[in-house]
Design an enzyme around this catalytic site. Sequence first.
Site, PDB file in Angstrom:
ATOM      1  N   HIS A  24       0.810  -1.147  -0.021  1.00 45.69           N
ATOM      2  CA  HIS A  24       0.022  -0.080   0.027  1.00 45.69           C
ATOM      3  C   HIS A  24       0.820   1.232  -0.244  1.00 45.69           C
ATOM      4  CE1 HIS A  24      -3.791  -2.091   1.632  1.00 45.69           C
ATOM      5  NE2 HIS A  24      -3.534  -2.546   0.617  1.00 45.69           N
TER       6      HIS A  24
ATOM      7  N   GLU B 110       0.599   4.047   1.760  1.00 42.78           N
ATOM      8  CA  GLU B 110       1.365   4.468   3.217  1.00 42.78           C
ATOM      9  C   GLU B 110       2.427   3.754   3.327  1.00 42.78           C
ATOM     10  OE1 GLU B 110      -3.256   5.214   2.765  1.00 42.78           O
ATOM     11  OE2 GLU B 110      -1.868   3.402   2.403  1.00 42.78           O
TER      12      GLU B 110
ATOM     13  N   CYS C  56      -5.811   1.533   5.550  1.00 38.18           N
ATOM     14  CA  CYS C  56      -6.412   0.102   6.075  1.00 38.18           C
ATOM     15  C   CYS C  56      -5.740   0.084   7.372  1.00 38.18           C
ATOM     16  CB  CYS C  56      -6.082  -0.899   4.975  1.00 38.18           C
ATOM     17  SG  CYS C  56      -4.359  -1.440   5.171  1.00 38.18           S
TER      18      CYS C  56
ATOM     19  N   CYS D  22      -1.815  -0.645   7.463  1.00 45.18           N
ATOM     20  CA  CYS D  22      -1.014   0.695   7.296  1.00 45.18           C
ATOM     21  C   CYS D  22      -1.344   1.635   8.754  1.00 45.18           C
ATOM     22  CB  CYS D  22      -1.552   1.156   6.030  1.00 45.18           C
ATOM     23  SG  CYS D  22      -0.864   0.709   4.659  1.00 45.18           S
TER      24      CYS D  22
END
Length: 159
Positions: free
Chosen positions: A77, A79, A103, A106
């Site tokens: 992801h 982040e 999410c 993260c």
Amino acid sequence: MKRQDYLSWDEYFMGIAMLSAMRSKDPNTCVGACIVSEDNKILSVGYNGMPRGCSDDEYPWERIGGNLDTKYFYVCHAELNALLNYDGPSLKGARVYTTLFPCNECAKALIQRGVSEIVYYSDMYADSDATIASKRMFLSADVSCRAYKPTERVISFQL
């Protein structure tokens, strides 16, 4: 007299996150993130994509199918990539501008690194368990979250 129509910090950093998202190869959801220090310096950026060394052409981008046949076990992801791309000192007090609310996985990493604020563009998965868990953890860890307020500005460049 100086220009009056310059970008606000929020416009600038969310713009960097959006530009980073455009690097993503994901055919469905392109996400970007920009980590910023307390004194408005860009510390790191990231976007969602396959891990370094894992070919974008060899791994699946599908959303439906078995675990090993969809992107979810493979994609890193935005982040998390931004956190992993940062090799400086503590991120205590930093802000993260992200195009999609983080999410739960993260969120844990952002909390552990000391990030104090999340500025997000979209919360399109607000009803998902992962996002609900993220919001619970951010609340417990005293990480503030706020939606980015888009302006009517059209970004163009001219010398």
